[in-house]
Design an enzyme around this catalytic site. Sequence first.
Site, PDB file in Angstrom:
ATOM      1  N   HIS A 336       0.679  -1.129   0.145  1.00 42.62           N
ATOM      2  CA  HIS A 336      -0.058   0.089   0.046  1.00 42.62           C
ATOM      3  C   HIS A 336       0.978   1.331   0.035  1.00 42.62           C
ATOM      4  O   HIS A 336       1.839   1.206   0.499  1.00 42.62           O
ATOM      5  CB  HIS A 336      -0.974   0.044   1.273  1.00 42.62           C
ATOM      6  N   ASP A 392      -8.040  -4.858  -0.138  1.00 38.46           N
ATOM      7  CA  ASP A 392      -8.379  -5.469  -1.362  1.00 38.46           C
ATOM      8  C   ASP A 392      -8.136  -6.934  -1.580  1.00 38.46           C
ATOM      9  O   ASP A 392      -9.019  -7.505  -2.378  1.00 38.46           O
ATOM     10  CB  ASP A 392      -7.645  -4.732  -2.838  1.00 38.46           C
TER      11      ASP A 392
END
Length: 489
Positions: A336, A392
């Site tokens: 991320h 996700d």
Amino acid sequence: MGRSVPPPTSQNSLTVTDNRTGKTIQVPIENNSIPATAFKKLNKKRGDGDSAQDEVEAGVRVYDPGFMNTAVIQSNITFIDGEAGILRYRGYPIEQLAEQSTFLESAFLLLYGELPTQQQFKLFEQEVLHHTYVHRDVEQIVGAFRYDAHPMSILTASFAALGAFAPEANPALAGQKLYSSGTTEALAVMDKQIFRILGKAITVGAMAYRIRQGRAFNAPPSGLNYTETYLYLLDHLNEPNYKPNPVIAKALDILFLLHADHELNCSAAAMLQVGSSLADPYSAVAAATAALYGPLHGGANEAVIRMLTAIGSPENVPAYLEKVKKKEVVLSGFGHRIYRTSDPRSKIIRKTAEEVFAVTGRNPLLDTAMALHDAAISDEYFVSRRLYPNVDYWSGLIYQALGFPPDYFTVLFAIPRVVGWLAHWRQLMLQKNGVKIWRPRQLYVGEGERDYVEIEKREEKPNADPTTVPSKVPHLHSKRVFLARDSKM
């Protein structure tokens, strides 16, 4: 001898010396940040080695491609500590909210700064659900899309279209200080648009889903909460007294809560960039939705499903990870931009996934996902690069288990993220010093001044860079059309 540097006027400051001129400035440090405009003081006269385009007389610019370390606004909405894996909405840990709150209650928190009282929440929920209806012309606009149009294209256009039905919400028509004056009337107009957008988001989102199935759009029901209403709009056919499965409704509510905001991400920045021009909030939300549409932002959970499908089974995981190390394939759902450790939302979603699978049946990709997860977090290659599962990684598995097609996953991300966009937009409109249009600077590194040359005298450059000439694009027109054109030449 070196030049003497004056002592700092404050310990909370930065002393900067321009070695070109010897000029020294004191830059204040506040909230561990420095004002970029302070470097304008480091100006000088243009010398022989300076380009006219560098504008050295105007001072030094701060060059930060991709906003890697640039803060553009002061906010009190969402806090992220990427090193420690912390996410808080208005100070409340995301873990507590996911366990005890609801999406709509957390939406109130993000927008107004505090958790609502019972009476406040009742009014807020009533207003949002009251605005789930859309004008019949909006149904015609959405119905004009092809059945195979991407749902995010439909959603982006739908938000933009909604603004045409609320001219009183447009500062270009109703006055530039429509939202920024801070009056009671301005706050009421602002909140009405927030209620409208939140309510209609689930309606147009469901319309984007049903159009590809050739199903008529549902009228919003009464007596259901926000996520139950959305599921009703998605799925109701002609069943009497239809009510969504409570486990699925609760799981979707948690997913919505987790996706509601994530600080100043790409789509939130797009919302504020457009909002800073005083465009209406519907246009700004449409712009934010378009930003979320990009695969580097909102499409990651879809990529995870495609990756897991390509891997096929747990025994193929080691070979896939070797390909990742060789940069032959991409490891989706790990890493991320902000988090340098595990995404706190991923743990919550993994627990939610088990609850969903107990109702829907086990997702056949789950074993592959768990094998990949366990192998990656124990592999020094990925650990050293601080690549851990993000939100996700597990959300796509839930969406697939619930029967959503992969290209609809981003819509399920966009609908709750509308809350965060609106919270940041509201904060921008109400900031103390008024709204300043966001206008980043650039570093011009192109040609200097040159004289115009008539077209007859221009010559093609040999071995020209292909990016400097138009591409030859094949067309699908009939050969007859081209023959007809050639005959006229």
